[in-house]
Design a protein around this motif. Sequence first.
Motif, PDB file in Angstrom:
ATOM      1  N   VAL A  43     -19.682 -15.751  -2.718  1.00  0.00           N
ATOM      2  CA  VAL A  43     -20.576 -15.613  -3.870  1.00  0.00           C
ATOM      3  C   VAL A  43     -20.132 -14.474  -4.774  1.00  0.00           C
ATOM      4  O   VAL A  43     -19.908 -14.662  -5.984  1.00  0.00           O
ATOM      5  N   LEU A  44     -20.010 -13.278  -4.215  1.00  0.00           N
ATOM      6  CA  LEU A  44     -19.654 -12.107  -5.015  1.00  0.00           C
ATOM      7  C   LEU A  44     -18.148 -11.913  -5.145  1.00  0.00           C
ATOM      8  O   LEU A  44     -17.682 -11.317  -6.126  1.00  0.00           O
ATOM      9  N   GLY A  45     -17.390 -12.366  -4.152  1.00  0.00           N
ATOM     10  CA  GLY A  45     -15.937 -12.237  -4.209  1.00  0.00           C
ATOM     11  C   GLY A  45     -15.433 -10.816  -4.074  1.00  0.00           C
ATOM     12  O   GLY A  45     -14.341 -10.494  -4.562  1.00  0.00           O
ATOM     13  N   TRP A  46     -16.182  -9.951  -3.405  1.00  0.00           N
ATOM     14  CA  TRP A  46     -15.793  -8.550  -3.285  1.00  0.00           C
ATOM     15  C   TRP A  46     -14.714  -8.329  -2.220  1.00  0.00           C
ATOM     16  O   TRP A  46     -13.863  -7.459  -2.381  1.00  0.00           O
ATOM     17  N   PHE A  47     -14.789  -9.096  -1.137  1.00  0.00           N
ATOM     18  CA  PHE A  47     -13.884  -8.851  -0.012  1.00  0.00           C
ATOM     19  C   PHE A  47     -13.255 -10.164   0.450  1.00  0.00           C
ATOM     20  O   PHE A  47     -13.862 -11.234   0.297  1.00  0.00           O
ATOM     21  N   PRO A  48     -12.060 -10.103   1.024  1.00  0.00           N
ATOM     22  CA  PRO A  48     -11.433 -11.315   1.564  1.00  0.00           C
ATOM     23  C   PRO A  48     -12.203 -11.821   2.778  1.00  0.00           C
ATOM     24  O   PRO A  48     -12.870 -11.061   3.466  1.00  0.00           O
ATOM     25  N   TYR A  49     -12.109 -13.110   3.040  1.00  0.00           N
ATOM     26  CA  TYR A  49     -12.913 -13.729   4.098  1.00  0.00           C
ATOM     27  C   TYR A  49     -12.139 -13.958   5.393  1.00  0.00           C
ATOM     28  O   TYR A  49     -12.707 -14.418   6.385  1.00  0.00           O
ATOM     29  N   GLY A  50     -10.848 -13.651   5.426  1.00  0.00           N
ATOM     30  CA  GLY A  50     -10.089 -13.893   6.647  1.00  0.00           C
ATOM     31  C   GLY A  50      -8.807 -13.098   6.684  1.00  0.00           C
ATOM     32  O   GLY A  50      -8.323 -12.585   5.667  1.00  0.00           O
ATOM     33  N   GLY A  51      -8.234 -12.980   7.900  1.00  0.00           N
ATOM     34  CA  GLY A  51      -6.982 -12.261   8.075  1.00  0.00           C
ATOM     35  C   GLY A  51      -7.194 -10.770   8.212  1.00  0.00           C
ATOM     36  O   GLY A  51      -8.320 -10.256   8.208  1.00  0.00           O
ATOM     37  N   SER A  52      -6.079 -10.043   8.335  1.00  0.00           N
ATOM     38  CA  SER A  52      -6.144  -8.594   8.467  1.00  0.00           C
ATOM     39  C   SER A  52      -5.448  -7.861   7.332  1.00  0.00           C
ATOM     40  O   SER A  52      -5.667  -6.668   7.135  1.00  0.00           O
ATOM     41  N   VAL A  53      -4.618  -8.572   6.561  1.00  0.00           N
ATOM     42  CA  VAL A  53      -3.909  -7.952   5.440  1.00  0.00           C
ATOM     43  C   VAL A  53      -3.274  -9.061   4.606  1.00  0.00           C
ATOM     44  O   VAL A  53      -3.030 -10.168   5.099  1.00  0.00           O
ATOM     45  N   ASP A  54      -3.029  -8.769   3.349  1.00  0.00           N
ATOM     46  CA  ASP A  54      -2.317  -9.710   2.483  1.00  0.00           C
ATOM     47  C   ASP A  54      -0.851  -9.773   2.916  1.00  0.00           C
ATOM     48  O   ASP A  54      -0.144  -8.774   2.908  1.00  0.00           O
ATOM     49  N   ILE A  55      -0.404 -10.955   3.319  1.00  0.00           N
ATOM     50  CA  ILE A  55       0.944 -11.094   3.876  1.00  0.00           C
ATOM     51  C   ILE A  55       2.032 -10.868   2.828  1.00  0.00           C
ATOM     52  O   ILE A  55       3.206 -10.695   3.179  1.00  0.00           O
ATOM     53  N   LYS A  56       1.685 -10.853   1.554  1.00  0.00           N
ATOM     54  CA  LYS A  56       2.677 -10.649   0.505  1.00  0.00           C
ATOM     55  C   LYS A  56       3.060  -9.178   0.353  1.00  0.00           C
ATOM     56  O   LYS A  56       4.065  -8.876  -0.319  1.00  0.00           O
ATOM     57  N   LEU A  57       2.280  -8.281   0.927  1.00  0.00           N
ATOM     58  CA  LEU A  57       2.505  -6.854   0.742  1.00  0.00           C
ATOM     59  C   LEU A  57       3.425  -6.301   1.818  1.00  0.00           C
ATOM     60  O   LEU A  57       3.458  -6.791   2.951  1.00  0.00           O
ATOM     61  N   ASP A  58       4.170  -5.258   1.445  1.00  0.00           N
ATOM     62  CA  ASP A  58       5.080  -4.594   2.385  1.00  0.00           C
ATOM     63  C   ASP A  58       4.333  -3.533   3.173  1.00  0.00           C
ATOM     64  O   ASP A  58       3.534  -2.766   2.604  1.00  0.00           O
ATOM     65  N   ALA A  59       4.600  -3.462   4.462  1.00  0.00           N
ATOM     66  CA  ALA A  59       3.940  -2.477   5.325  1.00  0.00           C
ATOM     67  C   ALA A  59       4.305  -1.059   4.906  1.00  0.00           C
ATOM     68  O   ALA A  59       5.452  -0.771   4.548  1.00  0.00           O
ATOM     69  N   GLY A  60       3.309  -0.175   4.949  1.00  0.00           N
ATOM     70  CA  GLY A  60       3.528   1.225   4.614  1.00  0.00           C
ATOM     71  C   GLY A  60       3.223   1.589   3.181  1.00  0.00           C
ATOM     72  O   GLY A  60       3.115   2.778   2.854  1.00  0.00           O
ATOM     73  N   THR A  61       3.067   0.608   2.302  1.00  0.00           N
ATOM     74  CA  THR A  61       2.752   0.899   0.907  1.00  0.00           C
ATOM     75  C   THR A  61       1.246   1.149   0.755  1.00  0.00           C
ATOM     76  O   THR A  61       0.445   0.785   1.615  1.00  0.00           O
ATOM     77  N   TRP A  62       0.883   1.767  -0.369  1.00  0.00           N
ATOM     78  CA  TRP A  62      -0.534   2.057  -0.629  1.00  0.00           C
ATOM     79  C   TRP A  62      -1.336   0.763  -0.774  1.00  0.00           C
ATOM     80  O   TRP A  62      -2.452   0.656  -0.280  1.00  0.00           O
ATOM     81  N   ASP A  63      -0.758  -0.225  -1.447  1.00  0.00           N
ATOM     82  CA  ASP A  63      -1.451  -1.509  -1.600  1.00  0.00           C
ATOM     83  C   ASP A  63      -1.683  -2.164  -0.232  1.00  0.00           C
ATOM     84  O   ASP A  63      -2.713  -2.832  -0.031  1.00  0.00           O
ATOM     85  N   TYR A  64      -0.749  -1.989   0.673  1.00  0.00           N
ATOM     86  CA  TYR A  64      -0.891  -2.546   2.022  1.00  0.00           C
ATOM     87  C   TYR A  64      -2.067  -1.894   2.749  1.00  0.00           C
ATOM     88  O   TYR A  64      -2.881  -2.573   3.390  1.00  0.00           O
ATOM     89  N   ILE A  65      -2.186  -0.575   2.628  1.00  0.00           N
ATOM     90  CA  ILE A  65      -3.285   0.153   3.275  1.00  0.00           C
ATOM     91  C   ILE A  65      -4.633  -0.273   2.684  1.00  0.00           C
ATOM     92  O   ILE A  65      -5.609  -0.490   3.407  1.00  0.00           O
ATOM     93  N   VAL A  66      -4.678  -0.389   1.359  1.00  0.00           N
ATOM     94  CA  VAL A  66      -5.914  -0.812   0.701  1.00  0.00           C
ATOM     95  C   VAL A  66      -6.298  -2.224   1.140  1.00  0.00           C
ATOM     96  O   VAL A  66      -7.473  -2.522   1.389  1.00  0.00           O
ATOM     97  N   SER A  67      -5.314  -3.091   1.244  1.00  0.00           N
ATOM     98  CA  SER A  67      -5.575  -4.470   1.663  1.00  0.00           C
ATOM     99  C   SER A  67      -6.126  -4.512   3.085  1.00  0.00           C
ATOM    100  O   SER A  67      -7.075  -5.252   3.376  1.00  0.00           O
ATOM    101  N   ARG A  68      -5.559  -3.708   3.974  1.00  0.00           N
ATOM    102  CA  ARG A  68      -6.067  -3.673   5.351  1.00  0.00           C
ATOM    103  C   ARG A  68      -7.505  -3.168   5.385  1.00  0.00           C
ATOM    104  O   ARG A  68      -8.335  -3.672   6.154  1.00  0.00           O
TER     105      ARG A  68
END
Length: 322
Positions: free
Chosen positions: A160-185
């Motif tokens: 409904v609100l679309g604030w948070f992802p509904y599944g998984g633990s991280v966006d698989i497109k992101l590289d581990a160790g980056t800031w975007d990766y941490i935010v995604s987790r």
Amino acid sequence: MLKFILRRTLLMIPQLFFLSILVFMLAKAMPGDALTGVLDSNPNASAEHIEKVREKMGLNDPWYQQYGRWVGNAIQGDFGKSYVHQQKVTNILADKVENTIILSFFTLIVTYIIAIPLGIIAGRWTDSWADKMIVTYNYFAFATPLFVFALLMMFMFSFVLGWFPYGGSVDIKLDAGTWDYIVSRAKHLVLPVMSGALLLTFSTIQYLRNDIIDQKMKDYVKTARAKGVPEGKVYTRHILRNSLLPIAAFLGIEITGLIGGSVFIESIFSYPGLGYLFIQSIGTRDFPVVTILIMISGAAVIVGTMLSDIILSIVDPRIRIE
């Protein structure tokens, strides 16, 4: 303390031994095996070929022979090979253990951040409007099924609100160790953590509220008040110190309980942890994985009980474990 830890550690050996026998026998008592699913899903696989593979893998041997091989390999750190993933069980568990520990850690932290202040407020100002609201929330948390609440959280904040992802633990497109990766987790953790924490608070709130109410009636509290000790100090130095002991006593069990009992949350949010792997492995009859996961849960309960005793002896100097 050292003697106690050593004694309890040695006691774990026969406990884990009997648990392993029970788990292994129950796994073998279940209908079918991993190859049964292959035969059902692949019409081109003949029953004769499947039977040859089953014989080669030793699945037709008596359970005690299979158990003996499993124990011998487990002592050497080899817990077998997954029938489904065709990988060593230890390799499959590596990432899953990390994900479950992270989820359990933050769930416990958020649970205490919510529960301890609410328990203190409800216990100190009994029968006030705040206490009645907290008790009502507690009844709601106790009565609401976890899977129903988690699905409602997912529907509201993901679809409904679309604030948070509904599944998984991280966006698989992101590289581990980056800031975007941490935010995604972090974003992927919000809904599973809050779904678990908001309902797990009821026991801590209730224990703390009841114990504060009980401590307020004790003679040492009446004596402190008679001596003119300010009410704030009566609560902080006397009542709360003793009321937090039951919370500390259950800390070890709650830690390991979260690690071993995250099946519903991980399944609903498709969170790749031990609980999600457990459900998948049961469905595919992947017994090597199922066996080691149940063993991990059993060992967690045993270790959690020991941790609770150790923590209680640390926070309360009057208690000494010999």
